[in-house]
Design a protein around this motif. Structure first.
Motif, PDB file in Angstrom:
ATOM      1  N   UNK A 235       0.731  -1.142   0.151  1.00 31.39           N
ATOM      2  CA  UNK A 235      -0.031   0.098  -0.068  1.00 31.39           C
ATOM      3  C   UNK A 235       0.745   1.236   0.097  1.00 31.39           C
ATOM      4  N   UNK A 236       2.056   1.308   0.736  1.00 33.60           N
ATOM      5  CA  UNK A 236       3.050   2.509   0.849  1.00 33.60           C
ATOM      6  C   UNK A 236       3.542   2.558  -0.637  1.00 33.60           C
ATOM      7  N   UNK A 237       4.001   1.267  -1.390  1.00 38.21           N
ATOM      8  CA  UNK A 237       4.435   1.508  -2.512  1.00 38.21           C
ATOM      9  C   UNK A 237       3.570   2.216  -3.443  1.00 38.21           C
ATOM     10  N   UNK A 238       2.516   1.780  -3.446  1.00 37.34           N
ATOM     11  CA  UNK A 238       1.267   2.193  -4.518  1.00 37.34           C
ATOM     12  C   UNK A 238       1.057   3.617  -4.034  1.00 37.34           C
ATOM     13  N   UNK A 239       1.346   4.221  -3.044  1.00 42.99           N
ATOM     14  CA  UNK A 239       1.168   5.551  -2.737  1.00 42.99           C
ATOM     15  C   UNK A 239       2.107   6.427  -3.029  1.00 42.99           C
ATOM     16  N   UNK A 240       3.568   5.897  -2.729  1.00 41.40           N
ATOM     17  CA  UNK A 240       4.706   6.767  -3.380  1.00 41.40           C
ATOM     18  C   UNK A 240       4.970   6.588  -4.541  1.00 41.40           C
ATOM     19  N   UNK A 241       4.840   5.457  -5.337  1.00 43.73           N
ATOM     20  CA  UNK A 241       5.356   5.088  -6.774  1.00 43.73           C
ATOM     21  C   UNK A 241       4.146   5.487  -7.734  1.00 43.73           C
ATOM     22  N   UNK A 242       3.001   5.277  -7.271  1.00 41.63           N
ATOM     23  CA  UNK A 242       1.820   5.415  -8.259  1.00 41.63           C
ATOM     24  C   UNK A 242       0.956   6.493  -7.920  1.00 41.63           C
ATOM     25  N   UNK A 243       0.973   7.128  -6.673  1.00 40.94           N
ATOM     26  CA  UNK A 243      -0.042   7.958  -6.344  1.00 40.94           C
ATOM     27  C   UNK A 243      -1.388   7.321  -5.822  1.00 40.94           C
ATOM     28  N   UNK A 245      -3.744   6.719  -3.373  1.00 38.60           N
ATOM     29  CA  UNK A 245      -4.180   7.007  -2.044  1.00 38.60           C
ATOM     30  C   UNK A 245      -5.307   6.047  -1.674  1.00 38.60           C
ATOM     31  N   UNK A 246      -5.259   5.644  -0.384  1.00 36.05           N
ATOM     32  CA  UNK A 246      -6.232   4.628  -0.017  1.00 36.05           C
ATOM     33  C   UNK A 246      -7.081   5.400   1.145  1.00 36.05           C
ATOM     34  N   UNK A 247      -8.339   5.142   1.235  1.00 37.45           N
ATOM     35  CA  UNK A 247      -9.246   5.672   2.340  1.00 37.45           C
ATOM     36  C   UNK A 247      -9.057   5.040   3.525  1.00 37.45           C
ATOM     37  N   UNK A 248      -9.794   5.524   4.803  1.00 36.63           N
ATOM     38  CA  UNK A 248      -9.329   5.077   5.940  1.00 36.63           C
ATOM     39  C   UNK A 248      -9.837   3.723   6.179  1.00 36.63           C
ATOM     40  N   UNK A 249     -11.107   3.314   5.577  1.00 37.02           N
ATOM     41  CA  UNK A 249     -11.661   1.906   5.551  1.00 37.02           C
ATOM     42  C   UNK A 249     -10.521   0.998   4.979  1.00 37.02           C
ATOM     43  N   UNK A 250     -10.126   1.285   3.879  1.00 38.84           N
ATOM     44  CA  UNK A 250      -9.358   0.457   3.144  1.00 38.84           C
ATOM     45  C   UNK A 250      -7.887   0.160   3.989  1.00 38.84           C
TER      46      UNK A 250
END
Length: 274
Positions: A235-243, A245-250
């Protein structure tokens, strides 16, 4: 630094390399497609592992072939999932496979809690009526089943073949099984070949090598707990590399799966060693 501390560092490095390598692979999908990226990953990893281990073609080649075909299909399915749904969610759904292996045959009541936690997390992410692409969820679930089979075959290959020679042979079959999905006009562009080689190093050669060394230094339960960090790191890699963002429930759903996997693998292995 103690051997155990080195082992912990190796596992964390392996997980980070694998998931950030996956994030980088996703950036290649526009030019290569998931099939092309999967093929280049397996092909370059096979070349490196063959050079490192120089395996002899003897022993149970049918077993190595089954292991390689499973590995290739698993990577192809998870890449197809990542092309349709966020990286962290795909890896979290996929994690049902190793969790199932960890609790299979268990009669402990506590394991039912881990299964319930993981199922709750996966349903929150992929439940009916959600916004996720259905095919992406299906590919992630299929990758999880193949991951479970990969774990079972990996143990057998490790007993039959010395060192990493079985993995090297299997990686050749993994490349062959992804070849039909990977053939395309863009495949031989030099910059994409270089990118594919980088993905192979980050997603296969480095993490597999680090995990092999870590297993020599860590108890199985500690190794299992650390590997359970994969969904969160993805999830962090998806956020940093691909932008992505996940919501709180995810994030809560991912945390449930991480806790369930850590509990099932860590405590189950510990109880079997007592």
């Amino acid at each position: 630094m103690s051997d155990e501390a080195r082992g912990v560092a190796l596992v964390i490095a392996a997980v980070t390399s694998l998931q950030f390598g996956a994030g980088f692979a996703v950036t290649l999908f526009d030019e290569l497609g998931p099939g092309g990226a999967a093929f280049l990953r397996q092909a370059f990893a096979a070349l490196v592992l063959l050079a490192l281990w120089r395996p002899r073609l003897r022993g149970d080649l049918h077993l190595a072939a089954a292991f390689g075909i499973t590995l290739g299909l698993m990577n192809l399915c998870i890449y197809e999932a990542m092309d349709r749904i966020p990286l962290g969610i795909a890896v979290t759904i996929e994690f049902w496979g190793p969790l199932a292996v960890a609790v299979a045959g268990s009669r402990r009541a506590l394991d039912l809690l881990w299964v319930a936690l993981a199922a709750t997390g996966i349903v929150l992410l992929a439940g009916p009526g959600g916004s996720l692409d259905a095919a992406g969820v299906a590919f992630a679930l299929a990758a999880g089943g193949l991951w479970a089979l990969y774990i079972l075959l990996s143990a057998r290959v490790g007993r039959v073949f010395p060192g990493g020679s079985g993995l090297a042979i299997a990686m050749v079959f993994a490349a062959l099984v992804t070849l039909p999905a990977g053939v395309g006009g863009e495949l031989l562009r030099p910059e994409l070949l270089a990118a594919g080689a980088a993905v192979a190093l980050a997603s296969s050669v480095i993490p597999y090598s680090f995990e092999l060394e870590a297993l020599r230094r860590l108890p199985a339960n500690v190794f299992g707990v650390l590997m359970s960090l994969e969904p969160a790191v993805a999830a962090l890699a998806g956020l940093i590399v691909l932008g992505q963002a996940l919501d709180a429930l995810e994030w809560v759903a991912i945390a449930l799966v991480v806790v369930a996997s850590a509990g099932a693998t860590g405590l189950h292995q510990r109880s079997r060693s007592l």
